[in-house]
Design a protein around this motif. Sequence first.
Motif, PDB file in Angstrom:
ATOM      1  N   HIS A   1      -4.783   9.774   8.896  1.00 15.26           N
ATOM      2  CA  HIS A   1      -4.954   8.237   9.074  1.00 15.26           C
ATOM      3  C   HIS A   1      -3.685   7.836   9.804  1.00 15.26           C
ATOM      4  CE1 HIS A   1      -8.267   7.659   6.898  1.00 15.26           C
ATOM      5  NE2 HIS A   1      -7.791   8.514   5.730  1.00 15.26           N
ATOM      6  N   ALA A   2      -3.672   6.718  10.825  1.00 16.87           N
ATOM      7  CA  ALA A   2      -3.080   6.077  11.351  1.00 16.87           C
ATOM      8  C   ALA A   2      -1.977   5.342  10.595  1.00 16.87           C
ATOM      9  CB  ALA A   2      -3.576   5.323  12.388  1.00 16.87           C
ATOM     10  N   PRO A   3      -0.855   4.971  10.786  1.00 15.71           N
ATOM     11  CA  PRO A   3       0.110   4.221   9.954  1.00 15.71           C
ATOM     12  C   PRO A   3      -0.354   2.669   9.754  1.00 15.71           C
ATOM     13  CG  PRO A   3       1.151   4.841  11.973  1.00 15.71           C
ATOM     14  CD  PRO A   3       0.026   5.403  12.073  1.00 15.71           C
ATOM     15  N   ALA A   4      -0.171   2.101   8.672  1.00 13.15           N
ATOM     16  CA  ALA A   4      -0.589   0.581   8.709  1.00 13.15           C
ATOM     17  C   ALA A   4       0.198  -0.441   9.531  1.00 13.15           C
ATOM     18  CB  ALA A   4      -0.750   0.128   7.313  1.00 13.15           C
ATOM     19  N   ALA A   5       1.362   0.086  10.129  1.00 12.51           N
ATOM     20  CA  ALA A   5       2.333  -0.816  10.842  1.00 12.51           C
ATOM     21  C   ALA A   5       1.660  -1.571  11.955  1.00 12.51           C
ATOM     22  CB  ALA A   5       3.471  -0.211  11.038  1.00 12.51           C
ATOM     23  N   HIS A   6       2.217  -2.866  12.138  1.00 10.18           N
ATOM     24  CA  HIS A   6       1.372  -3.396  13.368  1.00 10.18           C
ATOM     25  C   HIS A   6       2.415  -3.506  14.410  1.00 10.18           C
ATOM     26  CE1 HIS A   6      -0.436  -6.601  15.880  1.00 10.18           C
ATOM     27  NE2 HIS A   6       0.511  -7.139  15.985  1.00 10.18           N
ATOM     28  N   GLU A   7       3.813  -3.041  14.546  1.00  7.84           N
ATOM     29  CA  GLU A   7       4.606  -2.835  15.130  1.00  7.84           C
ATOM     30  C   GLU A   7       5.529  -1.362  14.963  1.00  7.84           C
ATOM     31  OE1 GLU A   7       7.120  -6.252  15.504  1.00  7.84           O
ATOM     32  OE2 GLU A   7       5.719  -7.121  16.851  1.00  7.84           O
TER      33      GLU A   7
ATOM     34  N   VAL B   1       0.087  -3.014  17.981  1.00  5.10           N
ATOM     35  CA  VAL B   1      -1.040  -2.731  17.817  1.00  5.10           C
ATOM     36  C   VAL B   1      -2.159  -3.578  18.254  1.00  5.10           C
ATOM     37  CG1 VAL B   1      -2.931  -1.557  16.282  1.00  5.10           C
ATOM     38  CG2 VAL B   1      -0.383  -0.861  15.920  1.00  5.10           C
ATOM     39  N   TYR B   2      -3.229  -3.326  18.773  1.00  2.00           N
ATOM     40  CA  TYR B   2      -4.301  -4.208  19.378  1.00  2.00           C
ATOM     41  C   TYR B   2      -5.724  -3.755  18.746  1.00  2.00           C
ATOM     42  CZ  TYR B   2      -5.421  -1.927  23.750  1.00  2.00           C
ATOM     43  OH  TYR B   2      -5.806  -1.022  24.465  1.00  2.00           O
ATOM     44  N   TYR B   3      -5.552  -2.573  18.665  1.00  4.51           N
ATOM     45  CA  TYR B   3      -6.916  -1.854  18.409  1.00  4.51           C
ATOM     46  C   TYR B   3      -6.800  -0.828  17.130  1.00  4.51           C
ATOM     47  CZ  TYR B   3     -11.165   1.165  19.050  1.00  4.51           C
ATOM     48  OH  TYR B   3     -12.327   1.903  18.996  1.00  4.51           O
ATOM     49  N   ARG B   4      -7.782  -0.771  16.031  1.00  3.19           N
ATOM     50  CA  ARG B   4      -7.310   0.256  15.152  1.00  3.19           C
ATOM     51  C   ARG B   4      -8.615   0.660  14.617  1.00  3.19           C
ATOM     52  NH1 ARG B   4      -3.025   0.405  11.777  1.00  3.19           N
ATOM     53  NH2 ARG B   4      -2.225  -1.624  12.484  1.00  3.19           N
ATOM     54  N   LYS B   5      -8.703   2.069  14.581  1.00  7.12           N
ATOM     55  CA  LYS B   5      -9.593   2.887  13.775  1.00  7.12           C
ATOM     56  C   LYS B   5      -8.976   3.710  12.999  1.00  7.12           C
ATOM     57  CE  LYS B   5     -13.431   2.202  16.068  1.00  7.12           C
ATOM     58  NZ  LYS B   5     -14.815   1.905  15.478  1.00  7.12           N
ATOM     59  N   PRO B   6      -9.631   4.787  11.981  1.00 12.48           N
ATOM     60  CA  PRO B   6      -8.678   5.284  11.107  1.00 12.48           C
ATOM     61  C   PRO B   6      -7.618   6.196  11.631  1.00 12.48           C
ATOM     62  CG  PRO B   6     -11.087   5.320  10.191  1.00 12.48           C
ATOM     63  CD  PRO B   6     -10.967   4.490  11.790  1.00 12.48           C
ATOM     64  N   SER B   7      -8.303   6.954  12.715  1.00 14.32           N
ATOM     65  CA  SER B   7      -6.827   7.955  13.171  1.00 14.32           C
ATOM     66  C   SER B   7      -6.617   7.598  14.584  1.00 14.32           C
ATOM     67  CB  SER B   7      -7.742   9.527  12.798  1.00 14.32           C
ATOM     68  OG  SER B   7      -8.589   9.705  13.835  1.00 14.32           O
ATOM     69  N   ILE B   8      -7.133   6.428  15.038  1.00 13.48           N
ATOM     70  CA  ILE B   8      -6.572   6.233  16.524  1.00 13.48           C
ATOM     71  C   ILE B   8      -6.050   4.669  16.536  1.00 13.48           C
ATOM     72  CG2 ILE B   8      -7.632   5.416  19.010  1.00 13.48           C
ATOM     73  CD1 ILE B   8      -9.380   7.816  18.371  1.00 13.48           C
ATOM     74  N   LEU B   9      -4.970   4.455  17.357  1.00 12.15           N
ATOM     75  CA  LEU B   9      -4.601   3.049  17.565  1.00 12.15           C
ATOM     76  C   LEU B   9      -4.354   3.029  19.219  1.00 12.15           C
ATOM     77  CD1 LEU B   9      -1.207   3.112  15.411  1.00 12.15           C
ATOM     78  CD2 LEU B   9      -3.702   2.060  14.802  1.00 12.15           C
ATOM     79  N   GLY B  10      -4.832   1.499  19.334  1.00 15.61           N
ATOM     80  CA  GLY B  10      -4.682   1.108  20.850  1.00 15.61           C
ATOM     81  C   GLY B  10      -3.461   0.258  20.689  1.00 15.61           C
ATOM     82  N   VAL B  11      -2.413   0.606  21.571  1.00 17.08           N
ATOM     83  CA  VAL B  11      -1.087  -0.258  21.475  1.00 17.08           C
ATOM     84  C   VAL B  11      -0.911  -0.804  22.952  1.00 17.08           C
ATOM     85  CG1 VAL B  11      -0.373   1.437  19.499  1.00 17.08           C
ATOM     86  CG2 VAL B  11       0.257   1.983  22.090  1.00 17.08           C
ATOM     87  N   ARG B  12      -0.192  -1.887  22.826  1.00 20.66           N
ATOM     88  CA  ARG B  12       0.439  -2.359  24.042  1.00 20.66           C
ATOM     89  C   ARG B  12       1.883  -2.077  23.952  1.00 20.66           C
ATOM     90  NH1 ARG B  12      -1.139  -7.130  22.446  1.00 20.66           N
ATOM     91  NH2 ARG B  12      -2.921  -6.970  23.671  1.00 20.66           N
TER      92      ARG B  12
END
Length: 88
Positions: free
Chosen positions: A51-57, A73-84
């Motif tokens: 699982h991806a961490p819950a942190a936003h930054e 983070v701008y996009y979140r799935k269980p094991s993938i994050l979309g980040v800026r």
Amino acid sequence: MTQRGGAELKPGFGRRRMVLHAWIKVRAQRSIACTVISRTGNRALIAFRSHAPAAHEFRLRLEDCDDEYSCEVYYRKPSILGVRLTEK
């Protein structure tokens, strides 16, 4: 590429598949291994084995070139994050 729910994740038109090994650092926690699977401009998709961490930054450090970025983070799935990528 990574599989989720039987469907293969595919990059959008014009994006190339990539595999950059990296680490993320969330405040007061140990570093977490991840893989950058797509990067376009100041955005990236990051995959995790669990699982991806819950942190936003957090901070992202690319292993091959030792570049380090602040990420939001701008996009979140269980094991993938979309980040800026906000700063280097």
